[in-house]
Write a protein that holds these residues in place. Structure first.
Motif, PDB file in Angstrom:
ATOM      1  N   ALA A   1      45.344  24.614 -26.437  1.00 13.65           N
ATOM      2  CA  ALA A   1      43.924  24.288 -26.145  1.00 13.65           C
ATOM      3  C   ALA A   1      43.719  23.002 -25.224  1.00 13.65           C
ATOM      4  CB  ALA A   1      43.400  23.906 -27.639  1.00 13.65           C
ATOM      5  N   GLU A   2      44.716  21.948 -25.290  1.00 11.23           N
ATOM      6  CA  GLU A   2      44.599  20.775 -24.476  1.00 11.23           C
ATOM      7  C   GLU A   2      44.871  21.127 -23.045  1.00 11.23           C
ATOM      8  OE1 GLU A   2      47.240  17.516 -25.730  1.00 11.23           O
ATOM      9  OE2 GLU A   2      46.571  17.784 -27.902  1.00 11.23           O
ATOM     10  N   CYS A   3      45.643  22.260 -22.561  1.00 10.22           N
ATOM     11  CA  CYS A   3      46.068  22.790 -21.532  1.00 10.22           C
ATOM     12  C   CYS A   3      44.624  23.151 -21.093  1.00 10.22           C
ATOM     13  CB  CYS A   3      47.180  23.458 -21.306  1.00 10.22           C
ATOM     14  SG  CYS A   3      48.727  23.016 -21.928  1.00 10.22           S
ATOM     15  N   ASP A   4      43.898  24.155 -21.766  1.00 10.80           N
ATOM     16  CA  ASP A   4      42.707  24.745 -21.290  1.00 10.80           C
ATOM     17  C   ASP A   4      41.612  23.794 -20.828  1.00 10.80           C
ATOM     18  OD1 ASP A   4      44.066  27.172 -21.740  1.00 10.80           O
ATOM     19  OD2 ASP A   4      43.417  27.450 -23.592  1.00 10.80           O
ATOM     20  N   ARG A   5      41.792  22.846 -21.896  1.00  9.99           N
ATOM     21  CA  ARG A   5      40.581  22.003 -21.483  1.00  9.99           C
ATOM     22  C   ARG A   5      40.788  21.038 -20.034  1.00  9.99           C
ATOM     23  NH1 ARG A   5      40.879  20.648 -27.057  1.00  9.99           N
ATOM     24  NH2 ARG A   5      42.208  19.063 -26.817  1.00  9.99           N
ATOM     25  N   GLN A   6      41.868  20.931 -19.787  1.00 13.58           N
ATOM     26  CA  GLN A   6      42.408  20.070 -18.650  1.00 13.58           C
ATOM     27  C   GLN A   6      42.110  20.674 -17.063  1.00 13.58           C
ATOM     28  OE1 GLN A   6      43.130  17.023 -19.081  1.00 13.58           O
ATOM     29  NE2 GLN A   6      43.568  16.696 -16.928  1.00 13.58           N
ATOM     30  N   SER A   7      42.610  22.111 -17.270  1.00 11.67           N
ATOM     31  CA  SER A   7      41.911  22.547 -15.855  1.00 11.67           C
ATOM     32  C   SER A   7      41.727  24.189 -16.161  1.00 11.67           C
ATOM     33  CB  SER A   7      43.261  22.575 -15.029  1.00 11.67           C
ATOM     34  OG  SER A   7      43.128  23.341 -14.067  1.00 11.67           O
ATOM     35  N   ALA A   8      41.032  24.824 -15.360  1.00  8.56           N
ATOM     36  CA  ALA A   8      40.581  26.004 -15.297  1.00  8.56           C
ATOM     37  C   ALA A   8      41.386  27.092 -14.634  1.00  8.56           C
ATOM     38  CB  ALA A   8      39.149  26.397 -15.004  1.00  8.56           C
ATOM     39  N   ALA A   9      42.346  26.481 -13.696  1.00  5.74           N
ATOM     40  CA  ALA A   9      43.322  27.141 -12.806  1.00  5.74           C
ATOM     41  C   ALA A   9      44.209  27.810 -13.585  1.00  5.74           C
ATOM     42  CB  ALA A   9      43.977  26.370 -11.790  1.00  5.74           C
ATOM     43  N   GLN A  10      44.718  29.069 -13.450  1.00  5.21           N
ATOM     44  CA  GLN A  10      45.739  29.775 -14.251  1.00  5.21           C
ATOM     45  C   GLN A  10      46.989  29.354 -14.039  1.00  5.21           C
ATOM     46  OE1 GLN A  10      45.086  32.071 -16.557  1.00  5.21           O
ATOM     47  NE2 GLN A  10      47.241  32.308 -17.112  1.00  5.21           N
ATOM     48  N   ALA A  11      47.275  28.865 -12.946  1.00  8.86           N
ATOM     49  CA  ALA A  11      48.664  28.420 -12.576  1.00  8.86           C
ATOM     50  C   ALA A  11      49.070  27.157 -13.146  1.00  8.86           C
ATOM     51  CB  ALA A  11      48.734  28.247 -11.023  1.00  8.86           C
ATOM     52  N   PHE A  12      47.602  26.119 -13.358  1.00 12.31           N
ATOM     53  CA  PHE A  12      48.000  25.151 -13.938  1.00 12.31           C
ATOM     54  C   PHE A  12      48.264  25.365 -15.523  1.00 12.31           C
ATOM     55  CE2 PHE A  12      46.241  21.553 -16.323  1.00 12.31           C
ATOM     56  CZ  PHE A  12      46.871  20.409 -15.727  1.00 12.31           C
ATOM     57  N   ARG A  13      47.872  26.155 -16.149  1.00 16.39           N
ATOM     58  CA  ARG A  13      47.770  26.312 -17.419  1.00 16.39           C
ATOM     59  C   ARG A  13      48.993  26.808 -17.583  1.00 16.39           C
ATOM     60  NH1 ARG A  13      42.121  29.403 -19.403  1.00 16.39           N
ATOM     61  NH2 ARG A  13      40.795  27.495 -18.834  1.00 16.39           N
ATOM     62  N   GLU A  14      49.571  27.971 -16.922  1.00 14.54           N
ATOM     63  CA  GLU A  14      50.972  28.431 -17.088  1.00 14.54           C
ATOM     64  C   GLU A  14      52.146  27.316 -17.027  1.00 14.54           C
ATOM     65  OE1 GLU A  14      51.440  31.406 -14.309  1.00 14.54           O
ATOM     66  OE2 GLU A  14      50.011  32.807 -15.288  1.00 14.54           O
ATOM     67  N   GLY A  15      51.943  26.364 -16.019  1.00 10.66           N
ATOM     68  CA  GLY A  15      52.731  25.277 -16.399  1.00 10.66           C
ATOM     69  C   GLY A  15      52.754  24.346 -17.374  1.00 10.66           C
ATOM     70  N   CYS A  16      51.507  24.085 -17.681  1.00  8.47           N
ATOM     71  CA  CYS A  16      51.197  23.307 -18.751  1.00  8.47           C
ATOM     72  C   CYS A  16      51.761  23.972 -20.079  1.00  8.47           C
ATOM     73  CB  CYS A  16      49.985  22.989 -19.236  1.00  8.47           C
ATOM     74  SG  CYS A  16      49.297  22.049 -20.352  1.00  8.47           S
ATOM     75  N   TYR A  17      51.699  25.444 -20.288  1.00 13.94           N
ATOM     76  CA  TYR A  17      52.116  25.974 -21.535  1.00 13.94           C
ATOM     77  C   TYR A  17      53.677  26.148 -21.579  1.00 13.94           C
ATOM     78  CZ  TYR A  17      47.521  28.411 -21.638  1.00 13.94           C
ATOM     79  OH  TYR A  17      46.209  28.466 -21.619  1.00 13.94           O
ATOM     80  N   ALA A  18      54.326  26.125 -20.408  1.00 12.39           N
ATOM     81  CA  ALA A  18      55.680  26.003 -20.143  1.00 12.39           C
ATOM     82  C   ALA A  18      56.471  24.540 -20.473  1.00 12.39           C
ATOM     83  CB  ALA A  18      56.132  26.421 -18.826  1.00 12.39           C
ATOM     84  N   LYS A  19      55.699  23.565 -20.550  1.00  9.85           N
ATOM     85  CA  LYS A  19      56.278  22.316 -21.197  1.00  9.85           C
ATOM     86  C   LYS A  19      55.630  21.803 -22.356  1.00  9.85           C
ATOM     87  CE  LYS A  19      58.700  21.772 -17.147  1.00  9.85           C
ATOM     88  NZ  LYS A  19      59.917  21.718 -17.365  1.00  9.85           N
ATOM     89  N   LEU A  20      54.849  22.694 -23.033  1.00 13.53           N
ATOM     90  CA  LEU A  20      54.536  22.354 -24.410  1.00 13.53           C
ATOM     91  C   LEU A  20      55.647  21.992 -25.378  1.00 13.53           C
ATOM     92  CD1 LEU A  20      51.358  24.823 -24.989  1.00 13.53           C
ATOM     93  CD2 LEU A  20      51.367  22.057 -24.564  1.00 13.53           C
ATOM     94  N   GLY A  21      55.520  20.981 -26.096  1.00 16.50           N
ATOM     95  CA  GLY A  21      56.424  20.702 -27.172  1.00 16.50           C
ATOM     96  C   GLY A  21      57.762  20.251 -26.677  1.00 16.50           C
TER      97      GLY A  21
END
Length: 177
Positions: A156-176
């Motif tokens: 959810a934090e990644c989704d709030r940060q940017s609407a770009a799909q590539a940004f979200r994928e990069g953010c999801y990859a580094k979660l935790g």
């Protein structure tokens, strides 16, 4: 008494600059042309850029190792500033007279003003574009960097940060991590 002496020196410096420009006017007979503009405008711009760089080298606090470099920059600036002022006066006079005489110069100056305005708008908003959620936060690397720097813990934090799909994928990859 010292203040009066400094004021007199500044006035003499300005009189010498104005005298040099006036001598150039007399030499040319006040018949500026496009060749004068093409010579003096680049010289004036170059002198202004060098003065700015010297000022940047001189400004700010300096340690013992860089104090002599700042002193050299200050001396160079004191020598170049009157030359730059004279070049700017001649370039402005030549440009103004060429703008009055030649339509092509008017259009060229207008085009340069539009380019400068567009560059100002772009550089003025560069910080906003680099900010979280800005226009440059649209790629995977930006998402990864943001997740690592902010310590994002959820999608959810990644989704709030940017609407770009590539940004979200990069953010999801580094979660935790």
């Amino acid at each position: 008494m010292e203040a009066l002496h400094e004021v007199i020196e500044i006035i003499l410096l300005l009189i010498s600059i104005i005298g040099a420009v006036a001598a150039y006017f007399r030499f040319r007979g006040r018949s500026f042309g496009v060749s004068d503009m093409l010579i003096f405008v680049p010289l004036a711009v170059a002198a202004d850029v060098v003065c700015y760089q010297l000022f940047q080298a001189m400004a700010g606090p300096h340690g013992e190792s860089t104090a002599y470099g700042a002193l050299g920059a200050m001396l160079g600036l004191f020598g170049l500033a009157p030359v730059a002022a004279g070049l700017n006066m001649v370039a402005a006079a030549a440009t103004l007279l060429c703008m009055l005489r030649h339509a092509a110069v008017r259009y060229g100056v207008l085009a340069l003003m539009l380019v400068a305005w567009a560059a100002h708008l772009f550089l003025g908003h560069r910080d906003e574009m680099l900010a979280p959620g800005g226009a440059l936060n649209g790629d995977r690397v930006a998402g990864e960097n943001w997740a690592l720097e902010s310590g994002a813990a959820s999608r959810a934090e990644c989704d709030r940060q940017s609407a770009a799909q590539a940004f979200r994928e990069g953010c999801y990859a580094k979660l935790g991590r």
